[in-house]
Design a protein around this motif. Structure first.
Motif, PDB file in Angstrom:
ATOM      1  N   LYS A 146     -12.096 -27.945  21.637  1.00  0.00           N
ATOM      2  CA  LYS A 146     -13.147 -27.279  21.249  1.00  0.00           C
ATOM      3  C   LYS A 146     -14.247 -28.280  20.228  1.00  0.00           C
ATOM      4  CE  LYS A 146     -11.135 -22.844  20.310  1.00  0.00           C
ATOM      5  NZ  LYS A 146     -10.576 -21.852  19.195  1.00  0.00           N
ATOM      6  N   ILE A 147     -13.720 -29.309  19.416  1.00  0.00           N
ATOM      7  CA  ILE A 147     -14.463 -30.057  18.952  1.00  0.00           C
ATOM      8  C   ILE A 147     -15.086 -31.234  19.847  1.00  0.00           C
ATOM      9  CG2 ILE A 147     -14.162 -32.343  17.501  1.00  0.00           C
ATOM     10  CD1 ILE A 147     -12.033 -30.902  15.783  1.00  0.00           C
ATOM     11  N   GLN A 148     -14.355 -31.512  20.930  1.00  0.00           N
ATOM     12  CA  GLN A 148     -14.932 -32.395  21.940  1.00  0.00           C
ATOM     13  C   GLN A 148     -16.033 -31.838  22.884  1.00  0.00           C
ATOM     14  OE1 GLN A 148     -11.628 -33.272  24.393  1.00  0.00           O
ATOM     15  NE2 GLN A 148     -11.385 -35.350  23.281  1.00  0.00           N
ATOM     16  N   SER A 149     -16.138 -30.366  23.097  1.00  0.00           N
ATOM     17  CA  SER A 149     -16.988 -29.932  23.572  1.00  0.00           C
ATOM     18  C   SER A 149     -18.181 -29.633  22.679  1.00  0.00           C
ATOM     19  CB  SER A 149     -16.551 -28.255  23.870  1.00  0.00           C
ATOM     20  OG  SER A 149     -16.513 -27.494  23.030  1.00  0.00           O
ATOM     21  N   LEU A 154     -23.410 -31.487  21.238  1.00  0.00           N
ATOM     22  CA  LEU A 154     -24.484 -32.215  20.195  1.00  0.00           C
ATOM     23  C   LEU A 154     -25.156 -33.568  21.032  1.00  0.00           C
ATOM     24  CD1 LEU A 154     -22.445 -31.790  16.745  1.00  0.00           C
ATOM     25  CD2 LEU A 154     -24.738 -30.596  17.556  1.00  0.00           C
ATOM     26  N   ASP A 155     -24.093 -34.261  21.701  1.00  0.00           N
ATOM     27  CA  ASP A 155     -24.790 -35.422  22.305  1.00  0.00           C
ATOM     28  C   ASP A 155     -25.971 -35.193  23.372  1.00  0.00           C
ATOM     29  OD1 ASP A 155     -23.299 -37.496  20.921  1.00  0.00           O
ATOM     30  OD2 ASP A 155     -21.872 -37.589  22.868  1.00  0.00           O
ATOM     31  N   LYS A 159     -29.726 -36.647  22.525  1.00  0.00           N
ATOM     32  CA  LYS A 159     -30.398 -37.003  23.495  1.00  0.00           C
ATOM     33  C   LYS A 159     -31.924 -36.663  24.041  1.00  0.00           C
ATOM     34  CE  LYS A 159     -26.598 -39.719  25.991  1.00  0.00           C
ATOM     35  NZ  LYS A 159     -25.809 -39.542  26.967  1.00  0.00           N
ATOM     36  N   SER A 160     -31.595 -35.323  24.095  1.00  0.00           N
ATOM     37  CA  SER A 160     -32.961 -34.610  24.363  1.00  0.00           C
ATOM     38  C   SER A 160     -33.945 -34.834  23.218  1.00  0.00           C
ATOM     39  CB  SER A 160     -32.817 -33.153  24.699  1.00  0.00           C
ATOM     40  OG  SER A 160     -32.410 -32.371  23.514  1.00  0.00           O
TER      41      SER A 160
END
Length: 183
Positions: A146-149, A154-155, A159-160
């Motif tokens: 869950k944290i990785q997703s 957030l990445d 970036k956007s």
């Protein structure tokens, strides 16, 4: 003479009626005995039926209690009575199974004298802790996913936003420098 003939006929008829009456009384006595025997048999059958119904009710209670106390029975129920299976009740000899059970209990008693009970308790405790650790590990792995997703999400947003900010700053600097620097 005529009276004597009539009297003989009457006595003959009386004897015939008397013999018929005794035959009917005998038949009545036999039927009465048969009725008593049938009544007694009916009572016996009634008692037997009531006993069988009571046994059935007790057996149903025992089955319900077994199902409640042993969850494995429900999952293994389909294997009961299957020829050649673990629960083939027709091919097993109860006396042989009783002897085998006594033998195994005796062997268990002998082994229990040799095995340190404290160590067994420690093993059970360690196994319990192991299963608890496996459960916690699974929870941690699920949390990690869950944290990785969330991090990946957030990445993408970062970036956007950086792209949007870069374009805005580039545009703003372009307008500032275009006003400051003559063409």
């Amino acid at each position: 003479d005529e009276a004597k003939t009539a009297l003989d006929k009457f006595e003959e008829r009386l004897a015939q009626c008397s013999s018929e009456l005794s035959a009917i009384k005998k038949q009545k006595s036999e039927l009465s005995k048969l009725a008593e025997a049938c009544s007694l048999e009916a009572k016996k059958q009634s008692v037997a039926i009531s006993r069988i119904e009571k046994e059935k009710h007790n057996a149903e209670k025992v089955v319900a209690n077994l199902l409640k106390n042993h969850a494995w029975i429900e999952s293994e129920r389909s294997a009961f009575g299957v020829e050649g299976g673990d629960y083939d009740f027709n091919s097993t000899d109860p006396d042989e199974m009783s002897r085998q059970l006594k033998s195994l209990k005796s062997e268990q008693g002998d082994l229990s004298k040799k095995i340190n009970k404290k160590v067994m308790g420690m093993i059970e405790k360690a196994e319990g802790e192991y299963t608890e650790l496996l459960r916690k590990r699974k929870v941690v792995e699920n949390d990690k996913k869950k944290i990785q997703s969330v991090i990946e999400e957030l990445d993408v947003k970062k970036k956007s936003e950086l792209q949007r900010t870069w374009k805005k700053v580039n545009k703003d600097f372009g307008s500032i420098f275009s006003t400051l620097l003559p063409e």
